[in-house]
Design an enzyme around this catalytic site. Sequence first.
Site, PDB file in Angstrom:
ATOM      1  N   HIS A 262     -10.426 -32.459  17.217  1.00  0.00           N
ATOM      2  CA  HIS A 262     -11.508 -31.898  16.826  1.00  0.00           C
ATOM      3  C   HIS A 262     -12.006 -31.105  18.253  1.00  0.00           C
ATOM      4  CE1 HIS A 262     -15.560 -30.394  16.212  1.00  0.00           C
ATOM      5  NE2 HIS A 262     -15.991 -31.219  16.913  1.00  0.00           N
TER       6      HIS A 262
ATOM      7  N   GLU B  80     -21.868 -29.572   8.112  1.00  0.00           N
ATOM      8  CA  GLU B  80     -22.957 -29.977   8.835  1.00  0.00           C
ATOM      9  C   GLU B  80     -23.981 -28.691   8.495  1.00  0.00           C
ATOM     10  OE1 GLU B  80     -25.699 -29.839  12.145  1.00  0.00           O
ATOM     11  OE2 GLU B  80     -24.597 -28.104  11.542  1.00  0.00           O
TER      12      GLU B  80
ATOM     13  N   ASP C  71     -19.995 -16.455  35.419  1.00  0.00           N
ATOM     14  CA  ASP C  71     -18.702 -15.918  35.305  1.00  0.00           C
ATOM     15  C   ASP C  71     -17.989 -16.270  33.965  1.00  0.00           C
ATOM     16  OD1 ASP C  71     -16.523 -15.033  37.878  1.00  0.00           O
ATOM     17  OD2 ASP C  71     -15.809 -15.283  36.056  1.00  0.00           O
TER      18      ASP C  71
ATOM     19  N   SER D 159     -20.431 -36.231  15.889  1.00  0.00           N
ATOM     20  CA  SER D 159     -21.363 -36.693  16.956  1.00  0.00           C
ATOM     21  C   SER D 159     -22.192 -37.557  15.774  1.00  0.00           C
ATOM     22  CB  SER D 159     -22.282 -35.407  17.142  1.00  0.00           C
ATOM     23  OG  SER D 159     -21.524 -34.843  18.143  1.00  0.00           O
TER      24      SER D 159
ATOM     25  N   ASN E 278     -16.397 -23.159  17.621  1.00  0.00           N
ATOM     26  CA  ASN E 278     -16.283 -24.557  16.919  1.00  0.00           C
ATOM     27  C   ASN E 278     -16.674 -24.196  15.640  1.00  0.00           C
ATOM     28  OD1 ASN E 278     -16.629 -27.257  16.133  1.00  0.00           O
ATOM     29  ND2 ASN E 278     -18.578 -27.346  17.693  1.00  0.00           N
TER      30      ASN E 278
ATOM     31  N   CYS F 180     -19.320 -33.305  12.504  1.00  0.00           N
ATOM     32  CA  CYS F 180     -18.044 -32.662  12.471  1.00  0.00           C
ATOM     33  C   CYS F 180     -17.051 -33.519  11.684  1.00  0.00           C
ATOM     34  CB  CYS F 180     -17.552 -32.319  13.763  1.00  0.00           C
ATOM     35  SG  CYS F 180     -18.751 -31.402  14.707  1.00  0.00           S
TER      36      CYS F 180
HETATM   37  N1  CAA Z   1     -14.244 -21.207  36.286  1.00  0.00           N
HETATM   38  C1  CAA Z   1     -13.670 -22.141  35.629  1.00  0.00           C
HETATM   39  N2  CAA Z   1     -14.201 -23.200  35.437  1.00  0.00           N
HETATM   40  C2  CAA Z   1     -15.526 -23.316  35.414  1.00  0.00           C
HETATM   41  C3  CAA Z   1     -16.291 -22.361  36.142  1.00  0.00           C
HETATM   42  C4  CAA Z   1     -15.423 -20.941  36.608  1.00  0.00           C
HETATM   43  N3  CAA Z   1     -16.080 -20.242  36.982  1.00  0.00           N
HETATM   44  N4  CAA Z   1     -17.585 -22.559  36.071  1.00  0.00           N
HETATM   45  C5  CAA Z   1     -17.931 -23.732  35.325  1.00  0.00           C
HETATM   46  N5  CAA Z   1     -16.429 -24.091  35.103  1.00  0.00           N
HETATM   47  C6  CAA Z   1     -16.396 -25.480  34.282  1.00  0.00           C
HETATM   48  C7  CAA Z   1     -16.847 -26.550  34.664  1.00  0.00           C
HETATM   49  O1  CAA Z   1     -16.452 -27.112  35.917  1.00  0.00           O
HETATM   50  C8  CAA Z   1     -16.702 -27.425  33.544  1.00  0.00           C
HETATM   51  O2  CAA Z   1     -15.523 -28.035  33.534  1.00  0.00           O
HETATM   52  P1  CAA Z   1     -15.280 -29.741  33.459  1.00  0.00           P
HETATM   53  O3  CAA Z   1     -16.161 -30.140  32.061  1.00  0.00           O
HETATM   54  O4  CAA Z   1     -13.773 -30.039  33.227  1.00  0.00           O
HETATM   55  O5  CAA Z   1     -16.040 -30.255  34.618  1.00  0.00           O
HETATM   56  C9  CAA Z   1     -16.650 -26.413  32.524  1.00  0.00           C
HETATM   57  O6  CAA Z   1     -16.669 -25.010  33.102  1.00  0.00           O
HETATM   58  C10 CAA Z   1     -18.046 -26.485  31.714  1.00  0.00           C
HETATM   59  O7  CAA Z   1     -19.232 -26.354  32.603  1.00  0.00           O
HETATM   60  P2  CAA Z   1     -20.541 -27.123  32.427  1.00  0.00           P
HETATM   61  O8  CAA Z   1     -20.431 -28.494  32.091  1.00  0.00           O
HETATM   62  O9  CAA Z   1     -21.371 -26.581  33.741  1.00  0.00           O
HETATM   63  O10 CAA Z   1     -21.246 -26.233  31.252  1.00  0.00           O
HETATM   64  P3  CAA Z   1     -22.544 -26.421  30.373  1.00  0.00           P
HETATM   65  O11 CAA Z   1     -23.646 -26.994  31.110  1.00  0.00           O
HETATM   66  O12 CAA Z   1     -22.589 -24.939  29.744  1.00  0.00           O
HETATM   67  O13 CAA Z   1     -22.133 -27.367  29.052  1.00  0.00           O
HETATM   68  C11 CAA Z   1     -21.298 -27.983  26.962  1.00  0.00           C
HETATM   69  C12 CAA Z   1     -20.891 -27.407  28.378  1.00  0.00           C
HETATM   70  C13 CAA Z   1     -21.774 -29.429  27.303  1.00  0.00           C
HETATM   71  C14 CAA Z   1     -20.072 -28.090  26.182  1.00  0.00           C
HETATM   72  C15 CAA Z   1     -22.434 -27.348  26.172  1.00  0.00           C
HETATM   73  O14 CAA Z   1     -21.640 -26.027  26.076  1.00  0.00           O
HETATM   74  C16 CAA Z   1     -22.834 -27.852  24.914  1.00  0.00           C
HETATM   75  O15 CAA Z   1     -23.677 -28.690  24.914  1.00  0.00           O
HETATM   76  N6  CAA Z   1     -22.113 -27.660  23.794  1.00  0.00           N
HETATM   77  C17 CAA Z   1     -22.479 -28.335  22.603  1.00  0.00           C
HETATM   78  C18 CAA Z   1     -22.287 -29.502  22.349  1.00  0.00           C
HETATM   79  C19 CAA Z   1     -20.499 -29.774  22.316  1.00  0.00           C
HETATM   80  O16 CAA Z   1     -19.787 -29.003  22.136  1.00  0.00           O
HETATM   81  N7  CAA Z   1     -20.186 -31.185  22.800  1.00  0.00           N
HETATM   82  C20 CAA Z   1     -18.835 -31.394  22.761  1.00  0.00           C
HETATM   83  C21 CAA Z   1     -18.543 -32.882  22.435  1.00  0.00           C
HETATM   84  S1  CAA Z   1     -19.500 -33.315  20.797  1.00  0.00           S
HETATM   85  C22 CAA Z   1     -18.651 -32.957  19.541  1.00  0.00           C
HETATM   86  O17 CAA Z   1     -17.348 -32.600  19.503  1.00  0.00           O
HETATM   87  C23 CAA Z   1     -19.237 -32.575  18.097  1.00  0.00           C
HETATM   88  C24 CAA Z   1     -19.291 -31.040  17.944  1.00  0.00           C
HETATM   89  O18 CAA Z   1     -18.615 -30.468  17.432  1.00  0.00           O
HETATM   90  C25 CAA Z   1     -20.839 -30.818  18.590  1.00  0.00           C
END
Ligand code: CAA
Length: 391
Positions: A235, A81, A31, A310, A278, A113
């Site tokens: 960040h 990066e 969604d 990171s 990002n 970053c």
């Molecule tokens: N309505 C509202 N919320 C929903 C939803 C819906 N229908 N479905 C899911 N969500 C929520 C989940 O509950 C979750 O919230 P919480 O974290 O509060 O529990 C959120 O949406 C994300 O859901 P998932 O964790 O299932 O998402 P994902 O498995 O797709 O992973 C991610 C998300 C880990 C950020 C992934 O996109 C990713 O790996 N991104 C790259 C790494 C990154 O950005 N890391 C951030 C920290 S590292 C950093 O900051 C350095 C950098 O720049 C990379």
Amino acid sequence: MTLQIGIHDIAIATGHYALDLALLAPVHGVDFDKFRVGLGQEVQTVVAPDEDIVTLGAAAAQQILARHGSEGIHTILFATESGIDASKAAAVYVQDLLGLPSTVRAVELKQACYGGTAALQLAAALVARDPGGRVLVIASDIAAYDLDSSGESTQGAAAVAMLVSAEPAVAVLDPVSGVFTSNVMDFWRPTYRSTPRVDGKLSISVYLDAVEHAWKDYEAKGGHSFTEFAAFCYHQPFTRMAYKAHTRLLEINGCAATPPRLEADLATTTHYNRRIGNSYTASLYVGLVSSLDHGEDLTGRPVAMLSYGSGCVAEFFSVTPVAGYRDQLRADANRSLLAAREPITYDGYRQLRMRARNGSDGDVAFDTVTTGRFRLSGVSDDKRIYLSLAR
Ligand code: CAA
């Protein structure tokens, strides 16, 4: 008398296309609210084939030179990066594109970053040594993850340029900062890869721990007390990450992280990141520009800054806007910059990614797509060819 060193001017740039994440959600079988609410992301910038970190960085810096000229600039620190060359600094291309003198020192910095903050602190140190001089800091990145991976929703691209000087017109860089470094594998990109390896869940928990450690070091070094901050910038790999981080900081400081408190502290810092995505090294500073453009008058009131890269390095510090800073902002131009991006379809985005040049595939000439002042016209004999167009 203590020198006041800080940001004399700050400008942002982003890429040509805008991908609405409502188009990405069905491809991922989720969604749209997962991206819009769960991650706090609605749109992400996608760069055109004739844009890269150099063209974005030059476009940000050019706004500063148009206002202040190049007088006194003796160094360009380019943080990224998504480097385009393992040896040659992107700053050298920028020196040429902007017509800066050959007496300018030009280098590139890297630590995921966090690099933009390293550049800002190093710039301040250089200005402390020579208060009449100025340093141009550029943080520019294109965040691209593997197609169809969970990271794809957290892509984006932008650049920020800052002119660092004594007697800054925008904000003083306050002297105390808290730092945290730890060798962890949450996100990394070996030189033979064009996209990072990432452990997303680990990256979030490491980021949150780093906030705590950097804050404790900041406190131990005698920085501002928590209640003194008028605004908070983090960040933002995705804007909800700022909410997670601020929740941790509030809790450490014995405050309830209620939704109204979080909104009051963070809403103004997320406007641009929510629609750019990002931008790695630039992300924290895009968040700062958003806060300044949308917030109340912050003159003389410290703004908390949390930089996270990171791998990992984090730094907690603050900037204090100075009298008259609002006259230096480009709020209308920044909003127009985002609004002017060309919407791209999911198929269009996917084709661009599939065609993206990963090197060693011969000479190439790129179609003219960008409407920006600088463009990457092609690659010949492994040499990148940039053009500066007076528009
Ligand atoms: N309505 C509202 N919320 C929903 C939803 C819906 N229908 N479905 C899911 N969500 C929520 C989940 O509950 C979750 O919230 P919480 O974290 O509060 O529990 C959120 O949406 C994300 O859901 P998932 O964790 O299932 O998402 P994902 O498995 O797709 O992973 C991610 C998300 C880990 C950020 C992934 O996109 C990713 O790996 N991104 C790259 C790494 C990154 O950005 N890391 C951030 C920290 S590292 C950093 O900051 C350095 C950098 O720049 C990379």
